[in-house]
Design a protein around this motif. Structure first.
Motif, PDB file in Angstrom:
ATOM      1  N   VAL A  11       0.859  -1.182   0.000  1.00  0.00           N
ATOM      2  CA  VAL A  11       0.000   0.000   0.000  1.00  0.00           C
ATOM      3  C   VAL A  11       0.897   1.234   0.000  1.00  0.00           C
ATOM      4  O   VAL A  11       1.791   1.361   0.850  1.00  0.00           O
ATOM      5  CB  VAL A  11      -0.933   0.032   1.224  1.00  0.00           C
TER       6      VAL A  11
ATOM      7  N   ASP B  91      -6.932   4.482   0.691  1.00  0.00           N
ATOM      8  CA  ASP B  91      -6.415   3.114   0.697  1.00  0.00           C
ATOM      9  C   ASP B  91      -6.185   2.577   2.096  1.00  0.00           C
ATOM     10  O   ASP B  91      -5.926   1.375   2.265  1.00  0.00           O
ATOM     11  CB  ASP B  91      -5.115   3.021  -0.106  1.00  0.00           C
TER      12      ASP B  91
ATOM     13  N   GLU C 210      -1.270   7.211  -0.869  1.00  0.00           N
ATOM     14  CA  GLU C 210      -2.614   6.778  -1.264  1.00  0.00           C
ATOM     15  C   GLU C 210      -3.407   6.325  -0.038  1.00  0.00           C
ATOM     16  O   GLU C 210      -4.637   6.430  -0.013  1.00  0.00           O
ATOM     17  CB  GLU C 210      -2.525   5.639  -2.278  1.00  0.00           C
TER      18      GLU C 210
END
Length: 328
Positions: free
Chosen positions: A80, A89, A84
């Motif tokens: 990840v 996310d 983001e």
């Protein structure tokens, strides 16, 4: 301003120094491994969710590779991007997950910003930094020291030795975890079915062998001419010789024909029973194709007959079949 390296000697000297610095950085990691590493392995083994790896910039590229290696060796993981994560996310991280956050400085703003949110969700946090006293080093549940004495960059700026050390430490985690899980080469092949390893480990003789009407077979009463016609029709360079009960009596191959010619045998008046090789080498249809290759290479033969659990002939294959399947 640094003078440019223009000569071959200068270029090679810089390259060798880079490799020496990075090798030293990796070697130094081993001496610093301690209980925190063992605890990190156990934390991941106990994880009921996934391992989420995150990092900015070059550390992010290293983190992405670590996540991919974990996922392919029995530890569900994904990467990840921390920037983001701050824009939605973060919802990919659950309280059952373990997060591995990479930052050489331990102060990457994007990572530090999501640390409280990760902790609030209940996920465990492993920090991999070059500075145990950093924000990430202090706030992590476990800290793995990936510090280096110096970067290979002559300005000590570009991430070089530090990213190599982080990658090596990540690989150490991956290997320790796959060993702890009892992850086998066959398990690895199942996550890589499209690769050459998958083909070598997962393809069985039964998947490649010629059977049924494609299987070259003649009875012991056949003439040499009949055997050669069967070999030509089936195109495997051999024919099995099978008795009335379906038992394998022998095999006749292109090599047998050449040996008969060398010995000056009466080919016109001889039946296949006189010319065949008795008690031929066979493989089980359930054997791995890779094992068949090894055995064929040991015996210096190009074809082999396959039998079932009761020793009855069920198929045949040759080296061309194995080559086409990518097993060789």
């Amino acid at each position: 301003m640094t003078s440019p390296a223009n000569t071959s000697e200068q270029i090679l000297a810089i390259a060798r120094r880079t490799l020496e610095i990075e090798a030293s950085a990796v070697t130094a990691l081993g001496a610093r491994l301690d209980g925190a590493f063992v605890s990190a392995v156990q934390m991941i083994l106990d994880c009921r969710g996934r391992v989420v790896v995150s990092g900015m910039g070059k550390s992010g590229h290293i983190g992405s590779k670590i996540a991919a290696s974990l996922a392919s060796t029995g530890t569900p993981a994904f990467f990840v991007h921390p920037a983001e994560a701050s824009h939605g996310d973060l919802g990919m991280i659950t309280g059952d997950d373990v997060v591995i956050a990479l930052s050489n400085s331990g102060e990457s703003a994007e990572l530090v910003a999501i640390v409280p949110l990760i902790k609030r969700r209940g996920a465990k946090l492993i920090g991999m930094t070059g500075n145990p006293a950093s924000t990430l080093g202090r706030e992590a549940d476990l800290h793995l020291d990936a510090s280096v004495a110096t970067e290979a960059c002559p300005h000590n700026l570009a991430p070089t030795a530090s990213t190599t050390a982080a990658l090596a430490l990540g690989d150490a985690l991956v290997v320790a975890l796959l060993s702890a899980r009892g992850f086998t080469a066959e398990d690895f092949a199942r996550t890589h079915p499209g690769g050459s390893l998958g083909r070598r480990l997962l393809v069985h003789v039964r998947d490649l062998m010629h059977s049924g009407e494609a299987l070259p077979v003649v009875p012991p009463t056949a003439s040499l001419k009949e055997a050669l016609l069967e070999m030509t029709r089936k195109g495997l360079g051999m024919t099995a010789v099978v008795d009335a009960d379906g038992r394998l009596a022998g095999v006749f191959t292109d090599g047998d024909l050449r040996r008969c010619l060398d010995r000056g045998l009466d080919l016109q008046g001889s039946g296949i029973a006189e010319l065949m090789t008795r008690n031929p080498f066979t493989v089980a249809q359930d054997a791995l194709a890779a094992e068949a290759v090894r055995l064929m290479e040991e015996r210096k033969i190009n074809g082999v007959l396959a039998v079932d659990g009761e020793g009855r002939l069920v198929g045949a294959l040759n080296m061309h079949d194995l080559l086409r399947a990518g097993v060789v």
